[in-house]
Design a protein around this motif. Structure first.
Motif, PDB file in Angstrom:
ATOM      1  N   ASP A  12       0.835  -1.213   0.000  1.00 61.52           N
ATOM      2  CA  ASP A  12       0.000   0.000   0.000  1.00 61.52           C
ATOM      3  C   ASP A  12       0.864   1.255   0.000  1.00 61.52           C
ATOM      4  O   ASP A  12       0.602   2.202  -0.758  1.00 61.52           O
ATOM      5  CB  ASP A  12      -0.928   0.019   1.222  1.00 61.52           C
ATOM      6  CG  ASP A  12      -2.041  -1.014   1.152  1.00 61.52           C
ATOM      7  OD1 ASP A  12      -2.306  -1.541   0.044  1.00 61.52           O
ATOM      8  OD2 ASP A  12      -2.636  -1.299   2.213  1.00 61.52           O
ATOM      9  N   ASP A  13       1.896   1.262   0.843  1.00 63.07           N
ATOM     10  CA  ASP A  13       2.807   2.413   0.896  1.00 63.07           C
ATOM     11  C   ASP A  13       3.503   2.625  -0.448  1.00 63.07           C
ATOM     12  O   ASP A  13       3.651   3.756  -0.915  1.00 63.07           O
ATOM     13  CB  ASP A  13       3.854   2.231   1.998  1.00 63.07           C
ATOM     14  CG  ASP A  13       3.267   2.325   3.391  1.00 63.07           C
ATOM     15  OD1 ASP A  13       2.099   2.735   3.537  1.00 63.07           O
ATOM     16  OD2 ASP A  13       3.997   1.973   4.349  1.00 63.07           O
ATOM     17  N   SER A  14       3.924   1.533  -1.071  1.00 62.71           N
ATOM     18  CA  SER A  14       4.574   1.616  -2.378  1.00 62.71           C
ATOM     19  C   SER A  14       3.629   2.209  -3.413  1.00 62.71           C
ATOM     20  O   SER A  14       4.039   3.036  -4.249  1.00 62.71           O
ATOM     21  CB  SER A  14       5.032   0.219  -2.807  1.00 62.71           C
ATOM     22  OG  SER A  14       5.591   0.250  -4.093  1.00 62.71           O
ATOM     23  N   ASN A  15       2.367   1.820  -3.363  1.00 68.16           N
ATOM     24  CA  ASN A  15       1.380   2.369  -4.300  1.00 68.16           C
ATOM     25  C   ASN A  15       1.154   3.863  -4.067  1.00 68.16           C
ATOM     26  O   ASN A  15       0.968   4.623  -5.019  1.00 68.16           O
ATOM     27  CB  ASN A  15       0.069   1.592  -4.206  1.00 68.16           C
ATOM     28  CG  ASN A  15       0.204   0.197  -4.795  1.00 68.16           C
ATOM     29  OD1 ASN A  15       0.998  -0.041  -5.694  1.00 68.16           O
ATOM     30  ND2 ASN A  15      -0.580  -0.731  -4.278  1.00 68.16           N
ATOM     31  N   VAL A  16       1.139   4.292  -2.808  1.00 69.62           N
ATOM     32  CA  VAL A  16       0.991   5.723  -2.513  1.00 69.62           C
ATOM     33  C   VAL A  16       2.218   6.482  -3.025  1.00 69.62           C
ATOM     34  O   VAL A  16       2.084   7.551  -3.632  1.00 69.62           O
ATOM     35  CB  VAL A  16       0.783   5.966  -1.002  1.00 69.62           C
ATOM     36  CG1 VAL A  16       0.851   7.452  -0.675  1.00 69.62           C
ATOM     37  CG2 VAL A  16      -0.551   5.379  -0.551  1.00 69.62           C
ATOM     38  N   LEU A  17       3.413   5.926  -2.807  1.00 71.17           N
ATOM     39  CA  LEU A  17       4.630   6.563  -3.324  1.00 71.17           C
ATOM     40  C   LEU A  17       4.562   6.691  -4.847  1.00 71.17           C
ATOM     41  O   LEU A  17       4.908   7.739  -5.412  1.00 71.17           O
ATOM     42  CB  LEU A  17       5.871   5.780  -2.898  1.00 71.17           C
ATOM     43  CG  LEU A  17       7.211   6.346  -3.362  1.00 71.17           C
ATOM     44  CD1 LEU A  17       7.446   7.737  -2.781  1.00 71.17           C
ATOM     45  CD2 LEU A  17       8.337   5.398  -2.984  1.00 71.17           C
ATOM     46  N   ALA A  18       4.096   5.639  -5.525  1.00 72.15           N
ATOM     47  CA  ALA A  18       3.964   5.689  -6.984  1.00 72.15           C
ATOM     48  C   ALA A  18       2.951   6.756  -7.405  1.00 72.15           C
ATOM     49  O   ALA A  18       3.162   7.462  -8.403  1.00 72.15           O
ATOM     50  CB  ALA A  18       3.548   4.317  -7.512  1.00 72.15           C
ATOM     51  N   ALA A  19       1.864   6.895  -6.663  1.00 71.23           N
ATOM     52  CA  ALA A  19       0.876   7.928  -6.970  1.00 71.23           C
ATOM     53  C   ALA A  19       1.472   9.324  -6.795  1.00 71.23           C
ATOM     54  O   ALA A  19       1.214  10.223  -7.606  1.00 71.23           O
ATOM     55  CB  ALA A  19      -0.368   7.751  -6.095  1.00 71.23           C
ATOM     56  N   ILE A  20       2.266   9.502  -5.753  1.00 74.65           N
ATOM     57  CA  ILE A  20       2.951  10.786  -5.561  1.00 74.65           C
ATOM     58  C   ILE A  20       3.886  11.046  -6.740  1.00 74.65           C
ATOM     59  O   ILE A  20       3.911  12.150  -7.303  1.00 74.65           O
ATOM     60  CB  ILE A  20       3.714  10.809  -4.222  1.00 74.65           C
ATOM     61  CG1 ILE A  20       2.723  10.839  -3.054  1.00 74.65           C
ATOM     62  CG2 ILE A  20       4.674  12.008  -4.157  1.00 74.65           C
ATOM     63  CD1 ILE A  20       3.370  10.621  -1.693  1.00 74.65           C
ATOM     64  N   GLY A  21       4.640  10.038  -7.146  1.00 70.96           N
ATOM     65  CA  GLY A  21       5.531  10.182  -8.292  1.00 70.96           C
ATOM     66  C   GLY A  21       4.787  10.521  -9.565  1.00 70.96           C
ATOM     67  O   GLY A  21       5.228  11.366 -10.352  1.00 70.96           O
ATOM     68  N   ALA A  22       3.645   9.877  -9.777  1.00 72.36           N
ATOM     69  CA  ALA A  22       2.853  10.160 -10.966  1.00 72.36           C
ATOM     70  C   ALA A  22       2.337  11.595 -10.959  1.00 72.36           C
ATOM     71  O   ALA A  22       2.242  12.242 -12.011  1.00 72.36           O
ATOM     72  CB  ALA A  22       1.678   9.175 -11.052  1.00 72.36           C
ATOM     73  N   TRP A  23       2.038  12.129  -9.789  1.00 67.38           N
ATOM     74  CA  TRP A  23       1.567  13.506  -9.696  1.00 67.38           C
ATOM     75  C   TRP A  23       2.720  14.485  -9.901  1.00 67.38           C
ATOM     76  O   TRP A  23       2.578  15.511 -10.561  1.00 67.38           O
ATOM     77  CB  TRP A  23       0.900  13.737  -8.336  1.00 67.38           C
ATOM     78  CG  TRP A  23       0.188  15.050  -8.281  1.00 67.38           C
ATOM     79  CD1 TRP A  23      -1.092  15.298  -8.662  1.00 67.38           C
ATOM     80  CD2 TRP A  23       0.728  16.293  -7.826  1.00 67.38           C
ATOM     81  NE1 TRP A  23      -1.385  16.633  -8.475  1.00 67.38           N
ATOM     82  CE2 TRP A  23      -0.276  17.270  -7.965  1.00 67.38           C
ATOM     83  CE3 TRP A  23       1.970  16.678  -7.324  1.00 67.38           C
ATOM     84  CZ2 TRP A  23      -0.085  18.589  -7.624  1.00 67.38           C
ATOM     85  CZ3 TRP A  23       2.158  18.001  -6.983  1.00 67.38           C
ATOM     86  CH2 TRP A  23       1.145  18.943  -7.131  1.00 67.38           C
ATOM     87  N   ILE A  24       3.875  14.165  -9.351  1.00 72.61           N
ATOM     88  CA  ILE A  24       5.023  15.067  -9.434  1.00 72.61           C
ATOM     89  C   ILE A  24       5.664  15.074 -10.821  1.00 72.61           C
ATOM     90  O   ILE A  24       6.053  16.130 -11.327  1.00 72.61           O
ATOM     91  CB  ILE A  24       6.096  14.670  -8.388  1.00 72.61           C
ATOM     92  CG1 ILE A  24       5.585  14.926  -6.971  1.00 72.61           C
ATOM     93  CG2 ILE A  24       7.407  15.417  -8.613  1.00 72.61           C
ATOM     94  CD1 ILE A  24       6.496  14.351  -5.893  1.00 72.61           C
ATOM     95  N   ALA A  25       5.799  13.914 -11.441  1.00 70.96           N
ATOM     96  CA  ALA A  25       6.582  13.763 -12.673  1.00 70.96           C
ATOM     97  C   ALA A  25       6.288  14.800 -13.753  1.00 70.96           C
ATOM     98  O   ALA A  25       7.216  15.395 -14.303  1.00 70.96           O
ATOM     99  CB  ALA A  25       6.432  12.347 -13.218  1.00 70.96           C
ATOM    100  N   PRO A  26       5.033  15.068 -14.092  1.00 74.68           N
ATOM    101  CA  PRO A  26       4.803  16.036 -15.158  1.00 74.68           C
ATOM    102  C   PRO A  26       5.101  17.483 -14.754  1.00 74.68           C
ATOM    103  O   PRO A  26       5.145  18.374 -15.590  1.00 74.68           O
ATOM    104  CB  PRO A  26       3.319  15.861 -15.507  1.00 74.68           C
ATOM    105  CG  PRO A  26       2.701  15.118 -14.393  1.00 74.68           C
ATOM    106  CD  PRO A  26       3.794  14.410 -13.667  1.00 74.68           C
ATOM    107  N   ARG A  27       5.327  17.705 -13.484  1.00 71.48           N
ATOM    108  CA  ARG A  27       5.572  19.064 -12.988  1.00 71.48           C
ATOM    109  C   ARG A  27       7.053  19.363 -12.792  1.00 71.48           C
ATOM    110  O   ARG A  27       7.421  20.473 -12.450  1.00 71.48           O
ATOM    111  CB  ARG A  27       4.823  19.257 -11.666  1.00 71.48           C
ATOM    112  CG  ARG A  27       3.323  19.236 -11.828  1.00 71.48           C
ATOM    113  CD  ARG A  27       2.601  18.991 -10.518  1.00 71.48           C
ATOM    114  NE  ARG A  27       1.164  19.060 -10.672  1.00 71.48           N
ATOM    115  CZ  ARG A  27       0.412  18.085 -11.154  1.00 71.48           C
ATOM    116  NH1 ARG A  27       0.964  16.953 -11.518  1.00 71.48           N
ATOM    117  NH2 ARG A  27      -0.896  18.234 -11.268  1.00 71.48           N
ATOM    118  N   VAL A  28       7.879  18.368 -12.994  1.00 71.75           N
ATOM    119  CA  VAL A  28       9.312  18.509 -12.725  1.00 71.75           C
ATOM    120  C   VAL A  28      10.040  18.872 -14.016  1.00 71.75           C
ATOM    121  O   VAL A  28       9.783  18.295 -15.068  1.00 71.75           O
ATOM    122  CB  VAL A  28       9.873  17.194 -12.131  1.00 71.75           C
ATOM    123  CG1 VAL A  28      11.371  17.268 -11.971  1.00 71.75           C
ATOM    124  CG2 VAL A  28       9.209  16.902 -10.803  1.00 71.75           C
TER     125      VAL A  28
END
Length: 113
Positions: A12-28
């Motif tokens: 579950d934690d890994s999935n939340v981290l991946a969701a954070i990454g998916a949100w951040i990636a296009p903004r970086v």
């Protein structure tokens, strides 16, 4: 908590981290990095190397080392495509933050061996 419950929580934690990454990636955005020319040349050489052989079975440590070598080659590609000399001893290249993070993590991993 059982081992199975702990691993479910980690998933579950890994999935939340991946969701954070998916949100951040296009903004970086890319980051401008200045590298000593010897390091830049070594990265480009890693990119230009012909790696056609099979890897076979690997230990987790061997896989991690090969993964870091691949990250180095991708930095070499970036330098080949958009790097430029700044003076006689520095190469400037814009890298994606994932490449910067991979290099930092490799340094931290080496420091802890």
């Amino acid at each position: 908590m059982t081992e199975q419950e702990a691993h479910a929580r980690y998933l579950d934690d890994s999935n939340v981290l991946a969701a954070i990454g998916a949100w951040i990636a296009p903004r970086v955005q890319r980051v401008s990095i200045r590298l000593p020319i010897a390091l830049a040349e070594a990265a480009v050489a890693a990119w230009n190397r012909d790696e056609t052989g099979e890897t076979g079975e690997e230990t987790p440590d061997q896989y991690a080392i090969r993964d870091r070598a691949a990250e180095l080659a991708l930095i070499g590609l970036a330098i080949s495509e958009r790097g430029h000399l700044d003076g006689d001893d520095v190469v400037v290249v814009e890298l994606h933050p994932t490449s910067v993070a991979a290099a930092i993590l490799a340094a931290q991993s080496r420091d802890h061996q």
